[in-house]
Enzyme design. Structure first.
Site, PDB file in Angstrom:
ATOM      1  N   ARG A 319       0.930  -1.126  -0.023  1.00  0.00           N
ATOM      2  CA  ARG A 319      -0.041  -0.145   0.011  1.00  0.00           C
ATOM      3  C   ARG A 319       0.954   1.355  -0.076  1.00  0.00           C
ATOM      4  NH1 ARG A 319      -3.052  -3.360   3.614  1.00  0.00           N
ATOM      5  NH2 ARG A 319      -4.785  -4.055   2.473  1.00  0.00           N
ATOM      6  N   LYS A 341       2.392  11.445 -11.082  1.00  0.00           N
ATOM      7  CA  LYS A 341       1.415  10.454 -12.121  1.00  0.00           C
ATOM      8  C   LYS A 341       2.235   9.235 -12.298  1.00  0.00           C
ATOM      9  CE  LYS A 341      -1.846  13.201 -14.712  1.00  0.00           C
ATOM     10  NZ  LYS A 341      -2.283  13.595 -16.302  1.00  0.00           N
ATOM     11  N   GLU A 383       8.494  19.069 -24.592  1.00  0.00           N
ATOM     12  CA  GLU A 383       7.910  19.517 -23.401  1.00  0.00           C
ATOM     13  C   GLU A 383       8.190  20.785 -22.748  1.00  0.00           C
ATOM     14  OE1 GLU A 383       5.278  17.505 -22.323  1.00  0.00           O
ATOM     15  OE2 GLU A 383       5.513  15.579 -23.069  1.00  0.00           O
ATOM     16  N   LYS A 425       5.497  23.099 -13.537  1.00  0.00           N
ATOM     17  CA  LYS A 425       4.550  21.796 -13.520  1.00  0.00           C
ATOM     18  C   LYS A 425       4.214  21.923 -12.063  1.00  0.00           C
ATOM     19  CE  LYS A 425       3.871  17.272 -14.434  1.00  0.00           C
ATOM     20  NZ  LYS A 425       4.137  16.054 -15.078  1.00  0.00           N
ATOM     21  N   GLU A 435      -5.943  16.511 -11.079  1.00  0.00           N
ATOM     22  CA  GLU A 435      -6.660  17.118 -12.320  1.00  0.00           C
ATOM     23  C   GLU A 435      -8.116  16.967 -12.191  1.00  0.00           C
ATOM     24  OE1 GLU A 435      -4.428  14.872 -15.594  1.00  0.00           O
ATOM     25  OE2 GLU A 435      -6.012  15.412 -16.956  1.00  0.00           O
ATOM     26  N   ARG A 440      -4.432  21.238 -14.458  1.00  0.00           N
ATOM     27  CA  ARG A 440      -3.581  20.237 -14.587  1.00  0.00           C
ATOM     28  C   ARG A 440      -3.501  19.844 -16.305  1.00  0.00           C
ATOM     29  NH1 ARG A 440      -0.574  15.778 -11.060  1.00  0.00           N
ATOM     30  NH2 ARG A 440       0.768  15.209 -12.689  1.00  0.00           N
ATOM     31  N   ASN A 444      -1.670  18.931 -20.946  1.00  0.00           N
ATOM     32  CA  ASN A 444      -1.969  17.885 -22.191  1.00  0.00           C
ATOM     33  C   ASN A 444      -1.976  18.832 -23.494  1.00  0.00           C
ATOM     34  OD1 ASN A 444      -1.913  15.846 -20.402  1.00  0.00           O
ATOM     35  ND2 ASN A 444      -4.072  15.954 -20.035  1.00  0.00           N
ATOM     36  N   HIS A 447      -1.108  16.810 -26.536  1.00  0.00           N
ATOM     37  CA  HIS A 447      -1.254  15.418 -26.300  1.00  0.00           C
ATOM     38  C   HIS A 447      -2.597  14.762 -26.933  1.00  0.00           C
ATOM     39  CE1 HIS A 447       2.028  16.710 -23.771  1.00  0.00           C
ATOM     40  NE2 HIS A 447       2.173  15.480 -23.180  1.00  0.00           N
ATOM     41  N   HIS A 451      -1.105  11.489 -28.459  1.00  0.00           N
ATOM     42  CA  HIS A 451      -1.264  10.025 -28.186  1.00  0.00           C
ATOM     43  C   HIS A 451      -1.896   9.324 -29.258  1.00  0.00           C
ATOM     44  CE1 HIS A 451      -1.222  10.990 -23.545  1.00  0.00           C
ATOM     45  NE2 HIS A 451      -0.075  11.126 -23.971  1.00  0.00           N
ATOM     46  N   HIS A 465       7.963   9.928 -27.447  1.00  0.00           N
ATOM     47  CA  HIS A 465       6.893  10.816 -26.801  1.00  0.00           C
ATOM     48  C   HIS A 465       7.063  12.313 -27.196  1.00  0.00           C
ATOM     49  CE1 HIS A 465       3.741  11.877 -24.085  1.00  0.00           C
ATOM     50  NE2 HIS A 465       4.422  12.510 -23.493  1.00  0.00           N
TER      51      HIS A 465
HETATM   52  N1  LIG Z   1       4.456  10.465 -15.287  1.00  0.00           N
HETATM   53  C1  LIG Z   1       4.060  11.522 -16.210  1.00  0.00           C
HETATM   54  O1  LIG Z   1       3.748  12.512 -15.745  1.00  0.00           O
HETATM   55  C2  LIG Z   1       4.541  11.439 -17.450  1.00  0.00           C
HETATM   56  C3  LIG Z   1       4.805  12.691 -18.239  1.00  0.00           C
HETATM   57  C4  LIG Z   1       5.479  12.640 -19.605  1.00  0.00           C
HETATM   58  C5  LIG Z   1       5.721  11.389 -19.981  1.00  0.00           C
HETATM   59  N2  LIG Z   1       5.426  10.224 -19.111  1.00  0.00           N
HETATM   60  C6  LIG Z   1       5.933   8.958 -19.701  1.00  0.00           C
HETATM   61  O2  LIG Z   1       7.406   9.076 -19.766  1.00  0.00           O
HETATM   62  C7  LIG Z   1       7.899   8.116 -20.917  1.00  0.00           C
HETATM   63  C8  LIG Z   1       8.721   8.506 -21.820  1.00  0.00           C
HETATM   64  O3  LIG Z   1       9.872   8.880 -21.030  1.00  0.00           O
HETATM   65  P1  LIG Z   1      11.445   9.276 -21.745  1.00  0.00           P
HETATM   66  O4  LIG Z   1      11.165   9.917 -22.766  1.00  0.00           O
HETATM   67  O5  LIG Z   1      12.230   9.462 -20.538  1.00  0.00           O
HETATM   68  O6  LIG Z   1      11.687   7.816 -22.312  1.00  0.00           O
HETATM   69  P2  LIG Z   1      12.522   6.648 -21.734  1.00  0.00           P
HETATM   70  O7  LIG Z   1      12.391   6.260 -20.226  1.00  0.00           O
HETATM   71  O8  LIG Z   1      11.899   5.331 -22.512  1.00  0.00           O
HETATM   72  O9  LIG Z   1      14.002   6.745 -21.861  1.00  0.00           O
HETATM   73  C9  LIG Z   1      14.338   6.973 -23.399  1.00  0.00           C
HETATM   74  C10 LIG Z   1      15.673   6.228 -23.815  1.00  0.00           C
HETATM   75  O10 LIG Z   1      16.712   7.023 -23.275  1.00  0.00           O
HETATM   76  C11 LIG Z   1      17.532   5.864 -22.498  1.00  0.00           C
HETATM   77  N3  LIG Z   1      18.200   6.570 -21.655  1.00  0.00           N
HETATM   78  C12 LIG Z   1      17.563   7.145 -20.196  1.00  0.00           C
HETATM   79  N4  LIG Z   1      18.694   7.925 -19.704  1.00  0.00           N
HETATM   80  C13 LIG Z   1      19.772   7.881 -20.468  1.00  0.00           C
HETATM   81  C14 LIG Z   1      20.727   8.636 -20.421  1.00  0.00           C
HETATM   82  N5  LIG Z   1      21.134   9.456 -19.196  1.00  0.00           N
HETATM   83  N6  LIG Z   1      21.828   8.387 -21.246  1.00  0.00           N
HETATM   84  C15 LIG Z   1      21.786   7.524 -22.357  1.00  0.00           C
HETATM   85  N7  LIG Z   1      20.500   6.832 -22.579  1.00  0.00           N
HETATM   86  C16 LIG Z   1      19.489   7.214 -21.486  1.00  0.00           C
HETATM   87  C17 LIG Z   1      16.719   4.952 -22.172  1.00  0.00           C
HETATM   88  O11 LIG Z   1      17.243   3.709 -21.704  1.00  0.00           O
HETATM   89  C18 LIG Z   1      15.577   4.969 -23.287  1.00  0.00           C
HETATM   90  O12 LIG Z   1      16.178   4.096 -24.422  1.00  0.00           O
HETATM   91  C19 LIG Z   1       6.661   7.629 -21.509  1.00  0.00           C
HETATM   92  O13 LIG Z   1       6.238   6.182 -21.132  1.00  0.00           O
HETATM   93  C20 LIG Z   1       5.460   8.527 -21.140  1.00  0.00           C
HETATM   94  O14 LIG Z   1       4.239   8.018 -20.971  1.00  0.00           O
HETATM   95  C21 LIG Z   1       4.984  10.457 -18.296  1.00  0.00           C
END
Ligand SMILES: NC(=O)c1ccc[n+]([C@@H]2O[C@H](COP(=O)([O-])OP(=O)(O)OC[C@H]3O[C@@H](n4cnc5c(N)ncnc54)[C@H](O)[C@@H]3O)[C@@H](O)[C@H]2O)c1
Length: 566
Positions: A319, A341, A383, A425, A435, A440, A444, A447, A451, A465
């Site tokens: 939990r 999130k 972003e 943010k 949200e 919040r 998006n 987005h 998406h 993304h």
């Molecule tokens: N929770 C939220 O509020 C929120 C907001 C926006 C996006 N997201 C989510 O985030 C995800 C995308 O995140 P992302 O763009 O970080 O992608 P990711 O986590 O897939 O990372 C991108 C790539 O970079 C590599 N990588 C990470 N750090 C590195 C570094 N320092 N050096 C070299 N390579 C590195 C990873 O292995 C991966 O291959 C999606 O799933 C999206 O839905 C969540």
């Protein structure tokens, strides 16, 4: 590496007025205040001590013999006198900052700093000592009540610093870091040229608590600077991915080990597919097999994929256990690690299974970005642009001048951009954590289109993304213009900025592996979480820096926007 000595020197150079510490009893205003004074070589004053000296009786006696109003008046005049002493540290009584005249004087003539801490720490620290207000009733209830009533006043302080279980020395370091950041933000261009902070810290406030975000270079090598004492000596569960493990996590494990009882690490495959039920289950089973307990701490070291999955695992195991975000992509540093999130994907929908679960701390180490491929930098940059478009025209302009430098890896520009993004943010999340009010949802922007593009591209690396968000923002700007809100000039500015830096801006830039039709995209939009009973819903721009929500958008209009970009 962060040099606290530099930070001290910068504060001394830039600050020409007293620092007044405000906050509820037990936060350590006197102890930390004395330390700050000795570090800065300034005098320290405690308003309560000054009053006792002046009147010749204890605070308890003043309260019981003369009443609280008489005490507040003494406090007001004492603070007024101390404010004229030039740079010094003043520890004010817990209630002083709630008297309007005193508050105003403090705000005008000093740097007011709210020292904040969770109630359980305050109860512990006020057990001994002469605290008239704690003599009646259960101390926890009294303190909670006091804090609930005073929070609105304390929140007016210039700087808000959270003590999440720090030693006085550590709290003094954090205070200096945050004051320097505050001063740097307000420094003249000339002053800014003379120094660039190597690190900063900000406090995010959500419904029931606050947490710090650290941004700087070398943070991963110095966990003692940001890891709260009460989290140390526990079992750490680090979740990471293959790419990040060898570049960052292995050495992080080494620096973390001396501070924790045990450190276990699980590495997962990189990529969106990792945010699955199967991987989620595997993470939980791994934690259970390795003896996870209620006081274990989960660390997410990686991009948004790892942050989202680890956050969801931390939220649901037993939990909820403590969770720390160590984001290593630009996108995760500026967006996904802040705001709480946490989610995984189903086979047909992204982020559909999840929760809101705030981390205890976010640690943004800029050094991690040095190994990030340029494509990932650009993805995160989209972003960042979004924050300017939805709420800060000046920031969008700033990006116009500094975006290219930042994308070339310039540390100071990168730090500014990440800090602004996190601030924006955090502000939005503080107003609308779950949200509910719609604020919040403005995050998006772009987005709904993004998406749909991602769903059709298949989450296999064809479209990142942020790349989808970049195209989505251009389409949403065009939609805003067609709905009669946004000037064509602004649409052009947005397009030109993204395009000139090499971001994707049209659907035809995606390079889908199998052909995608407008119908495919519309049908994906209808499945998205952002659609409600009123049909297709979009964040639109009224102008750059001013966004709003628009429901029941005419499908034919959306179709024509999509067609124009394919
Ligand atoms: N929770 C939220 O509020 C929120 C907001 C926006 C996006 N997201 C989510 O985030 C995800 C995308 O995140 P992302 O763009 O970080 O992608 P990711 O986590 O897939 O990372 C991108 C790539 O970079 C590599 N990588 C990470 N750090 C590195 C570094 N320092 N050096 C070299 N390579 C590195 C990873 O292995 C991966 O291959 C999606 O799933 C999206 O839905 C969540």
């Amino acid at each position: 590496m962060i040099e606290i000595e530099h930070c001290q020197e910068d504060v001394k150079t830039l600050l020409d007025r007293p620092i007044v510490l405000v906050g509820i009893m037990g936060v350590g205003k006197t102890t930390v205040g004395r330390l700050l004074a000795s570090r800065l070589g300034w005098s320290f004053y405690d308003t309560d001590d000054e009053i006792v000296r002046l009147v010749g009786k204890s605070i308890s006696d003043i309260f019981s013999e003369d009443g609280e109003p008489a005490f507040r008046e003494l406090e007001r005049t004492t603070i007024k006198h101390l404010l004229s002493q030039g740079p010094c540290i003043i520890s004010s009584g817990g209630g002083g900052f709630t008297v309007p005249e005193t508050t105003q004087a403090i705000k005008e003539r000093s740097l007011a700093l709210w020292m904040d801490a969770p109630i359980h720490l305050l109860v512990d620290r006020t057990k001994s000592g002469d605290r008239p207000l704690l003599k009646h009733g259960n101390p926890e209830d009294v303190l909670q009540n006091l804090l609930d009533r005073r929070r609105v006043y304390y929140a007016q302080a210039h700087v808000h610093v959270l003590d999440d279980g720090l030693t006085p020395e550590e709290m003094a370091n954090r205070v200096l870091l945050q004051i320097r950041e505050y001063l740097y933000d307000r420094a003249s261009d000339q002053e800014k040229e003379s120094f660039v902070p190597d690190a900063m810290c900000m406090t995010v406030t959500v419904t029931d608590r606050s947490y710090p975000i650290f941004i700087g270079s070398g943070l991963i090598k110095q966990p003692e600077l940001w890891l709260a004492h009460e989290l140390q000596g526990r079992d750490a569960f680090i979740i990471t991915d293959y790419n990040v493990r060898e570049r960052i996590t292995d050495s992080f494990v080494k620096t973390l080990k001396p501070l924790m009882k045990s450190v276990s690490m699980m590495e997962l495959a990189p990529g969106e597919q990792t945010k699955s039920f199967e991987r989620y289950q595997a993470v939980l089973e791994w934690m259970i097999d390795n003896g996870v307990k209620r006081d274990s701490v989960v660390f997410a070291v990686g991009g948004g994929v790892i942050g989202d999955l680890a956050g969801f695992a931390a939220a649901t195991i037993m939990r909820g256990v403590d969770f720390i975000q160590v984001p290593t992509t630009l996108l995760s540093q500026v967006d996904s690690s802040v705001g709480g999130k946490a989610a995984i994907n189903s086979k047909s929908a992204k982020n559909i299974v999840g929760t809101f679960y705030q981390p205890r701390t976010v640690v943004i180490d800029l050094d991690t970005l040095m190994t990030l491929p340029r494509r990932e930098w650009l993805s995160g940059y989209a972003e960042i642009v979004k924050y300017g478009l939805i709420g800060d025209e000046a920031f969008f302009e700033w990006l116009g001048e500094n975006g290219a430098l930042m994308l070339d890896g310039n540390l100071s520009q990168t730090m500014r951009a990440i800090e602004t993004g996190c601030h924006k943010k955090a502000e939005i999340v503080a107003n609308d954590e779950k949200e509910k009010s719609g604020e919040r949802a403005l995050l998006n922007f772009g987005h709904t289109f993004a998406h749909a593009l991602e769903a059709n591209a298949g989450y296999d690396g064809t479209l990142l993304h942020g790349e989808a968000v970049s195209i989505g923002m251009v389409l949403a700007a065009r939609l805003s213009q067609r709905l009669g809100y946004l000037a064509q000039d602004d649409v052009d500015k947005i397009y030109n900025h993204l395009h000139s830096l090499g971001l994707k801006t049209e659907i035809r830039d995606v390079g889908f592996k199998t052909p995608v039709t407008v119908d495919d995209l519309i049908s994906a939009m209808k499945k998205d979480k952002k659609t409600d009973v009123h049909g297709l819903k979009f964040v639109i721009l009224k102008r750059i820096g001013d966004a709003d929500l628009e429901s029941s958008v005419d499908e034919a209009l959306v179709v024509s926007i999509l067609e124009g970009s394919m």
